[in-house]
Design an enzyme around this catalytic site. Structure first.
Site, mmCIF file in Angstrom:
data_model
loop_
_atom_site.group_PDB
_atom_site.id
_atom_site.type_symbol
_atom_site.label_atom_id
_atom_site.label_comp_id
_atom_site.label_asym_id
_atom_site.label_seq_id
_atom_site.Cartn_x
_atom_site.Cartn_y
_atom_site.Cartn_z
ATOM 1 N N TRP A 1 0.856 -1.188 0.000
ATOM 2 C CA TRP A 1 0.000 0.000 0.000
ATOM 3 C C TRP A 1 0.888 1.232 0.000
ATOM 4 O O TRP A 1 1.439 1.620 1.038
ATOM 5 C CB TRP A 1 -0.921 -0.013 1.222
ATOM 6 C CG TRP A 1 -1.969 -1.073 1.073
ATOM 7 C CD1 TRP A 1 -3.173 -0.939 0.465
ATOM 8 C CD2 TRP A 1 -1.898 -2.428 1.522
ATOM 9 N NE1 TRP A 1 -3.863 -2.108 0.498
ATOM 10 C CE2 TRP A 1 -3.110 -3.053 1.145
ATOM 11 C CE3 TRP A 1 -0.935 -3.185 2.197
ATOM 12 C CZ2 TRP A 1 -3.382 -4.397 1.411
ATOM 13 C CZ3 TRP A 1 -1.206 -4.520 2.474
ATOM 14 C CH2 TRP A 1 -2.414 -5.109 2.085
ATOM 15 N N HIS B 1 -6.751 2.222 1.906
ATOM 16 C CA HIS B 1 -7.870 1.328 1.602
ATOM 17 C C HIS B 1 -8.960 1.544 2.655
ATOM 18 O O HIS B 1 -8.732 2.255 3.644
ATOM 19 C CB HIS B 1 -7.440 -0.149 1.543
ATOM 20 C CG HIS B 1 -6.671 -0.632 2.748
ATOM 21 N ND1 HIS B 1 -6.209 -1.903 2.875
ATOM 22 C CD2 HIS B 1 -6.288 -0.003 3.890
ATOM 23 C CE1 HIS B 1 -5.572 -2.053 4.032
ATOM 24 N NE2 HIS B 1 -5.611 -0.908 4.660
ATOM 25 N N ARG C 1 -3.301 6.688 -2.630
ATOM 26 C CA ARG C 1 -2.025 5.963 -2.674
ATOM 27 C C ARG C 1 -0.984 6.775 -3.414
ATOM 28 O O ARG C 1 -1.294 7.450 -4.405
ATOM 29 C CB ARG C 1 -2.194 4.594 -3.342
ATOM 30 C CG ARG C 1 -2.872 3.625 -2.414
ATOM 31 C CD ARG C 1 -2.913 2.216 -2.930
ATOM 32 N NE ARG C 1 -3.982 1.494 -2.212
ATOM 33 C CZ ARG C 1 -4.376 0.278 -2.504
ATOM 34 N NH1 ARG C 1 -3.817 -0.386 -3.510
ATOM 35 N NH2 ARG C 1 -5.333 -0.287 -1.806
ATOM 36 N N GLN D 1 -13.297 3.003 -3.039
ATOM 37 C CA GLN D 1 -13.514 1.581 -2.770
ATOM 38 C C GLN D 1 -14.844 1.360 -2.068
ATOM 39 O O GLN D 1 -15.422 2.292 -1.503
ATOM 40 C CB GLN D 1 -12.420 1.051 -1.820
ATOM 41 C CG GLN D 1 -11.079 0.809 -2.475
ATOM 42 C CD GLN D 1 -10.124 0.047 -1.562
ATOM 43 O OE1 GLN D 1 -10.274 0.040 -0.340
ATOM 44 N NE2 GLN D 1 -9.130 -0.588 -2.160
ATOM 45 N N VAL E 1 -6.499 -11.307 5.982
ATOM 46 C CA VAL E 1 -7.433 -12.414 5.727
ATOM 47 C C VAL E 1 -6.663 -13.723 5.613
ATOM 48 O O VAL E 1 -5.482 -13.744 5.276
ATOM 49 C CB VAL E 1 -8.245 -12.186 4.411
ATOM 50 C CG1 VAL E 1 -9.286 -11.110 4.611
ATOM 51 C CG2 VAL E 1 -7.345 -11.870 3.242
ATOM 52 N N ALA F 1 -14.342 -10.653 4.405
ATOM 53 C CA ALA F 1 -14.280 -9.239 4.030
ATOM 54 C C ALA F 1 -13.880 -9.160 2.565
ATOM 55 O O ALA F 1 -13.264 -10.083 2.024
ATOM 56 C CB ALA F 1 -13.266 -8.496 4.887
HETATM 57 N N1 PHE Z 1 -7.959 -3.675 1.318
HETATM 58 C C1 PHE Z 1 -7.522 -4.472 0.218
HETATM 59 C C2 PHE Z 1 -6.942 -3.533 -0.832
HETATM 60 O O1 PHE Z 1 -7.212 -2.396 -0.848
HETATM 61 C C3 PHE Z 1 -8.650 -5.270 -0.389
HETATM 62 C C4 PHE Z 1 -9.193 -6.294 0.545
HETATM 63 C C5 PHE Z 1 -10.217 -5.982 1.425
HETATM 64 C C6 PHE Z 1 -8.698 -7.579 0.542
HETATM 65 C C7 PHE Z 1 -10.720 -6.937 2.261
HETATM 66 C C8 PHE Z 1 -9.209 -8.550 1.383
HETATM 67 C C9 PHE Z 1 -10.222 -8.195 2.240
HETATM 68 O O2 PHE Z 1 -6.189 -3.970 -1.660
#
Ligand code: PHE
Length: 350
Positions: free
Chosen positions: A159, A176, A202, A216, A259, A313
């Site tokens: 990120w 995010h 970003r 998002q 995750v 998620a």
């Molecule tokens: N937050 C991650 C991204 O921006 C996406 C994501 C969200 C992945 C939730 C898994 C679970 O790349």
């Protein structure tokens, strides 16, 4: 009073002359006062009768009374005429041409990203998800630490974060919407079903598919007995609502520290129905989001017992979704405020 008083016929012709000149209500009122009023010329003449020789008085009186009646009638006629003329003039004056085309009011419209966002949230609302929002300026603690991305962990580089120079506490422009997973769980007890729309930032070079800010939607479902199958069912339904009833979804392994397991989700290309085209780089599939089962650490740190609760998620880019939906090939178009681009999405509000 000098000379002899005017005769009835002299009065008559003077009065009728003057009446003919009166052309509005004010002038008519003046005339009425000057001729037929208490101090008017007719009244004067009546009062003067006493000065006439006795034998003339009767005839003179009769003549003047007749004249009064005649003038009253003439006055009423003239007044009707003046009013009718005024009405005619107004009708001409205020005439409107109902066949002229109307003036169109310039009307605004919703930005294509806003339209897409609302549509997506609507689909999730029908699946039982509540919409919540969170801060765009976010502590590194929520952007990373609580999401199982410790300081100096290489995953943090994925990120490309914009940091705010803030002294003691690390502060980011959120890269995010995932910090809202943690904030939501800290704020409420399970079960949880939320979607989180929002702008993210970003630090990266811009090109046709990358912007330094974008949007998002995060999704989070936590409860007892939640499995990956629920994730698949929910997202398949979403894909079909947005991209058509025939859409297939495909999971592949991916890695996100918060995750386990992590997946990415693709849909079969809506442009070629999966047979391969330019949009899907001939693969037949288009990746639309990252997802996975919420990591036990994240559940635990957010106050949920991972032995009892499980959840999934996902995070998807609204920009990308909108580009796919309308075949837009440059993400930068969304942020250039070019009306020629934006007007193509003008439509009735949802
Ligand atoms: N937050 C991650 C991204 O921006 C996406 C994501 C969200 C992945 C939730 C898994 C679970 O790349």
């Amino acid at each position: 009073m000098s000379g002899s008083p005017p005769t009835a016929s002299e009065l008559r012709s003077q009065a009728l002359d003057a009446l003919g000149q009166a052309s509005n209500q004010d002038e008519l009122s003046d005339w009425h006062r000057d001729v037929l009023g208490r101090q008017g010329s007719l009244g004067q003449a009546l009062r003067n009768i006493g000065q006439l020789p006795k034998e003339e008085r009767r005839d003179a009186g009769q003549a003047l009374n007749q004249l009064r009646q005649e003038l009253e009638t003439a006055f009423n006629d003239r007044q009707d005429q003046v009013r009718a003329d005024a009405l005619d003039a107004r009708l001409v004056d205020e005439r409107i041409d109902v066949t002229l085309p109307g003036r169109t009011q310039p009307m605004g419209g919703l930005h294509p990203l806003t339209q897409m966002q609302r549509e997506a949230l609507d689909v999730f609302a029908h699946l039982g998800f509540q919409t919540v929002e969170g801060p765009e300026v976010e502590y590194g603690y929520y952007s990373f630490d609580m999401l199982n991305i410790p300081k100096d962990h290489p995953a943090r580089d994925v990120w490309d974060t914009i940091f705010i120079d803030s002294g003691e506490k690390e502060i980011t422009l959120r890269p995010h919407t995932s910090p809202m997973q943690v904030r939501t769980m800290l704020a409420q007890d399970p079960p949880v079903r939320v979607v989180v729309p929002g702008r993210c930032y970003r630090y990266e070079a811009q090109d046709a598919t990358h912007e330094w800010h974008f949007q998002q939607i995060e999704g989070l479902a936590v409860d007892k007995h939640i499995t990956l199958a629920d994730l698949k069912g929910t997202l398949a339904e979403f894909a079909r609502q947005i991209f058509g009833a025939a859409r297939q979804v495909r999971f592949r392994c991916d890695y996100f520290p918060f995750v386990e397991p992590g997946v990415d989700l693709s849909i079969d290309c809506p442009f070629c129905d999966g047979s391969g085209c330019r949009v899907c780089s001939n693969s037949g599939w288009i990746e639309i989001l990252g997802a996975g089962m919420v990591h036990p650490n994240v559940l635990e740190w957010s106050g949920y017992d991972p032995e009892i609760y499980s959840g999934w998620a996902f995070g998807m880019g609204i920009d990308r979704l909108t580009m796919l939906r309308y075949g837009i090939n440059d993400i930068r178009s969304f942020y250039q405020n070019d009306l020629r681009f934006l007007r193509q999405f003008q439509r009735a509000r949802i």
